[in-house]
Write a protein that holds these residues in place. Structure first.
Motif, PDB file in Angstrom:
ATOM      1  N   ALA A 232       2.588   2.004  10.372  1.00  0.00           N
ATOM      2  CA  ALA A 232       3.322   3.262  10.519  1.00  0.00           C
ATOM      3  C   ALA A 232       2.312   4.405  10.431  1.00  0.00           C
ATOM      4  CB  ALA A 232       4.372   3.387   9.412  1.00  0.00           C
ATOM      5  N   PRO A 233       2.551   5.503  11.143  1.00  0.00           N
ATOM      6  CA  PRO A 233       1.593   6.613  11.106  1.00  0.00           C
ATOM      7  C   PRO A 233       1.820   7.502   9.892  1.00  0.00           C
ATOM      8  CG  PRO A 233       3.399   7.171  12.556  1.00  0.00           C
ATOM      9  CD  PRO A 233       3.675   5.768  12.058  1.00  0.00           C
ATOM     10  N   PRO A 234       0.858   8.360   9.544  1.00  0.00           N
ATOM     11  CA  PRO A 234       1.181   9.444   8.615  1.00  0.00           C
ATOM     12  C   PRO A 234       2.361  10.218   9.187  1.00  0.00           C
ATOM     13  CG  PRO A 234      -1.184   9.357   9.016  1.00  0.00           C
ATOM     14  CD  PRO A 234      -0.544   8.424  10.003  1.00  0.00           C
TER      15      PRO A 234
ATOM     16  N   PHE B 219      -2.632 -13.283   2.701  1.00  0.00           N
ATOM     17  CA  PHE B 219      -1.712 -12.194   3.014  1.00  0.00           C
ATOM     18  C   PHE B 219      -0.347 -12.760   3.371  1.00  0.00           C
ATOM     19  CE2 PHE B 219       0.086 -10.151   6.858  1.00  0.00           C
ATOM     20  CZ  PHE B 219       0.540  -8.964   6.309  1.00  0.00           C
ATOM     21  N   MET B 220       0.728 -12.197   2.779  1.00  0.00           N
ATOM     22  CA  MET B 220       2.086 -12.642   3.078  1.00  0.00           C
ATOM     23  C   MET B 220       2.876 -11.643   3.916  1.00  0.00           C
ATOM     24  SD  MET B 220       3.637 -14.890  -0.009  1.00  0.00           S
ATOM     25  CE  MET B 220       3.627 -13.661  -1.315  1.00  0.00           C
ATOM     26  N   CYS B 221       2.778 -10.361   3.603  1.00  0.00           N
ATOM     27  CA  CYS B 221       3.472  -9.337   4.386  1.00  0.00           C
ATOM     28  C   CYS B 221       3.080  -7.971   3.844  1.00  0.00           C
ATOM     29  CB  CYS B 221       5.001  -9.501   4.314  1.00  0.00           C
ATOM     30  SG  CYS B 221       5.726  -8.998   2.727  1.00  0.00           S
ATOM     31  N   TRP B 222       3.481  -6.910   4.562  1.00  0.00           N
ATOM     32  CA  TRP B 222       3.376  -5.579   3.976  1.00  0.00           C
ATOM     33  C   TRP B 222       4.599  -4.761   4.331  1.00  0.00           C
ATOM     34  CZ3 TRP B 222      -1.306  -5.288   7.509  1.00  0.00           C
ATOM     35  CH2 TRP B 222      -1.025  -4.677   8.711  1.00  0.00           C
ATOM     36  N   ILE B 223       4.782  -3.661   3.605  1.00  0.00           N
ATOM     37  CA  ILE B 223       5.917  -2.760   3.790  1.00  0.00           C
ATOM     38  C   ILE B 223       5.405  -1.338   3.658  1.00  0.00           C
ATOM     39  CG2 ILE B 223       8.130  -1.965   2.837  1.00  0.00           C
ATOM     40  CD1 ILE B 223       8.296  -4.839   1.518  1.00  0.00           C
ATOM     41  N   TRP B 224       5.713  -0.507   4.654  1.00  0.00           N
ATOM     42  CA  TRP B 224       5.449   0.923   4.543  1.00  0.00           C
ATOM     43  C   TRP B 224       6.757   1.634   4.210  1.00  0.00           C
ATOM     44  CZ3 TRP B 224       0.976   3.742   4.850  1.00  0.00           C
ATOM     45  CH2 TRP B 224      -0.167   3.115   5.352  1.00  0.00           C
ATOM     46  N   LEU B 225       6.706   2.597   3.301  1.00  0.00           N
ATOM     47  CA  LEU B 225       7.886   3.404   3.015  1.00  0.00           C
ATOM     48  C   LEU B 225       7.467   4.743   2.426  1.00  0.00           C
ATOM     49  CD1 LEU B 225       8.509   3.337  -0.333  1.00  0.00           C
ATOM     50  CD2 LEU B 225       9.093   1.007   0.227  1.00  0.00           C
TER      51      LEU B 225
END
Length: 590
Positions: free
Chosen positions: A99-101, A480-486
């Motif tokens: 995801a972008p800034p 690595f399993m996953c990532w989340i952006w929020l």
């Protein structure tokens, strides 16, 4: 002079011919004025991406000088000089699959609108690497900001010859049907529905968001035969989450403290804070095969040049089990973007429009921020700043359900004292008395000083700027399993509590596996991730966003890939997940 585009059966390749000239381009028109294409490459890469010279020839033939290119690739990923397209290039770079800034979204959308407003003949050309995720995200960003709902292309120039022939044939058939209907007795003609009243309520932002996502999917992801259902265009959950945030901002339904009004002087800005207390990961017990793959991948890493540093990293982050890295974009970089966002924001209520005369600030043009020198994107753009791990009794529980065994990991921030304890154990285990060497040897992609974690008397959590992005990246050991952006504030009860008020109960944000990015290999066993945060009172006086740590110029430029990339690649290959190899390698880079 003949001129047509023909869709190649093998995919989104279009063939453009002009006399004896034949070109192949991965290029589609989302609307008559918005084009998405793959990266314009040269050399060997041009054999499987767009040829740069061909892209320029096509655009100039079709649109003359009435096109402007928007490039979303960082310099460290891929680059070309803006002079190739006669300077008609703007860059808004951010890493692939991320995801972008948030501030990039209005800045890019406003510049697109500003360019298109100059002439009805103008078009914008968006590209990243494959021309899907990042390009799709920013294309939808612009389309959401348009006053009228976007529609598929209708002009002949926006279609291939075969597509245009089909459209014309359909028009003829519809005209014939209307003539036949007109010849029938009136009572046999089906009455058309009455037109919608002009007083009908406007579409909600959720309807608008679905509309632009569906449009992008329909145009960009057309299957070769046309009979299959197209895959999602913007498919990465975090990128779709960012579009939801943007739709809320456009509809003035976002948290009121976020870009609600022209900013006050920096000294008077009060940015609400949240405290991330812990993360709970639930996952099904992995089979023996997958666990053996994790062990094999970790053993492979330990035998590579990254082995020692990776071993230190994984053990320091939770005994080689499940742990989490928190990261965000470079603070100075985001601060500059937010300053430009406020400067260019329309004085009215149109978040997607640029204020007149705001293309310059302090003698600098916005497009000069991302010049070819690459101050912001020639290095790692995402910085690690804290870690969470499974520490203490009760950190791991097992329950038996109808679907099998369920593992629940409760991860808390790793404190300075916890780090010292683990470091001492490592010294005894490795027989290395040089504590400083262990600290310096942490891989550059996950460098972090445990002192950077916000410390309080009870070590209650990590304090975050509520309006800033955060990436939650989950590992098992070194895999690595996953990532989340929020962005926390979009998920918190509003408004933030005023000074002296008692904050509401903690908020639990639960995201299913489908809402996580790239749950690969052992990550496919994830059921959900629960992130618990609470509002921080201003009277608490705790610091915000511990700074990312850099130890050297090599670290600042990204240095080496983190071991997780090797491990995830090994696992993806072994399980036959070839697409996972690509994602795993990318997951290691940022």
């Amino acid at each position: 002079m003949t001129d047509y585009i023909r869709r190649i059966v093998s995919g989104n390749k279009a063939r453009f011919r002009d006399g004896e000239l034949a070109l192949e381009l991965d290029l589609v028109y989302l609307t008559d004025r918005v084009i998405i294409m793959g990266y314009p490459a040269e050399g060997l890469e041009s054999f499987y991406r767009n040829n740069r010279e061909d892209a320029k020839k096509f655009l100039e033939h079709r649109h003359g000088k009435n096109f402007w290119v928007f490039n979303f690739c960082p310099l460290r990923e891929n680059s070309y000089s803006a002079s190739f397209f006669d300077g008609r290039v703007s860059r808004y770079p951010f890493p692939d699959h991320h995801a972008p800034p948030l501030a990039i979204m209005p800045l890019a959308a406003r510049e697109m609108a500003d360019w298109l407003d100059g002439s009805p003949e103008r078009v914008v050309v968006l590209h990243c690497k494959a021309g899907k995720g990042r390009s799709g995200t920013l294309a939808c960003t612009y389309l959401l900001s348009c006053e009228e709902p976007p529609r598929p292309p209708v002009l002949q120039r926006s279609h291939s010859a075969s597509q245009w022939a089909k459209i014309r044939a359909n028009d003829v058939m519809q005209a014939i049907e209307h003539e036949e209907d007109a010849a029938l007795p009136l009572e046999t003609v089906t009455e058309s529905p009455a037109p919608e009243s002009s007083d009908a309520p406007p579409r909600s932002f959720t309807e608008s968001l679905k509309g632009v996502l569906d449009l992008h999917t329909a145009q960009r992801m057309k299957p070769p035969g046309g009979n299959e259902k197209p895959k999602q265009g913007v498919s990465i959950p975090s990128q779709r989450r960012w579009l939801h945030y943007w739709a809320l901002l456009l509809a003035h339904e976002a948290p009121v403290h976020l870009w609600a009004a022209p900013p006050s002087p920096a000294s008077h800005v009060v940015r609400p804070k949240v405290r991330l207390t812990h993360i709970t990961l639930r996952m099904r017990e992995a089979g023996a095969l997958k666990l053996n793959l994790v062990r094999a991948a970790t053993a492979l890493i330990d035998r590579t040049s990254l082995g020692k540093s990776g071993s230190v990293q994984a053990r320091a982050a939770g005994g080689g089990h499940v742990w989490v890295s928190l990261a965000r974009y470079d603070d100075e970089f985001v601060g500059l973007l937010e300053k430009w966002e406020a400067h260019t924001r329309d004085e009215g209520s149109r978040m997607g429009r640029r204020r007149k005369g705001s293309d310059q600030m302090d003698g600098q043009a916005l497009r000069d921020v991302f010049d070819d020198k690459g101050k912001w994107d020639d290095t790692k753009m995402v910085r690690s700043f804290a870690r969470l791990g499974t520490t203490g009794d009760g950190a791991l529980t097992k329950t038996v359900t109808e679907e099998g065994k369920l593992l629940t990991y409760t991860l808390h921030p790793l404190t300075e004292s916890g780090w010292v304890h683990i470091r001492n154990e490592l010294q005894e285990t490795e027989g290395n008395a040089d504590a400083g060497a262990l600290e310096v040897d942490v891989p550059a992609s996950e460098v972090n000083s445990m002192d950077d974690v916000t410390q309080s008397a009870k070590a209650r959590g990590v304090v975050l700027d509520a309006g800033r992005e955060v990436r939650v990246k989950i590992y098992m050991g070194q895999v690595f399993m996953c990532w989340i952006w929020l962005i926390p504030t979009f998920h918190m009860p509003q408004p933030p509590p005023p000074a002296g008020a008692t904050p509401p109960s903690p908020t639990k944000i639960t995201l299913t596996r489908k809402e996580c990015d790239f749950p690969l290999g052992v990550g496919s066993a994830i059921v959900d991730v629960e992130i618990e945060m609470d509002w921080l009172r201003t009277s608490d006086g705790e610091g915000v966003q511990p700074p990312a740590w850099q130890t050297s110029e090599e670290s600042a430029k990204g240095g080496r890939d983190e071991p997780a990339g090797i491990a995830a690649t090994v696992e993806a290959v072994t399980t036959g997940n070839i697409s996972g190899v690509i994602e795993a390698r990318q997951a290691a880079k940022d």
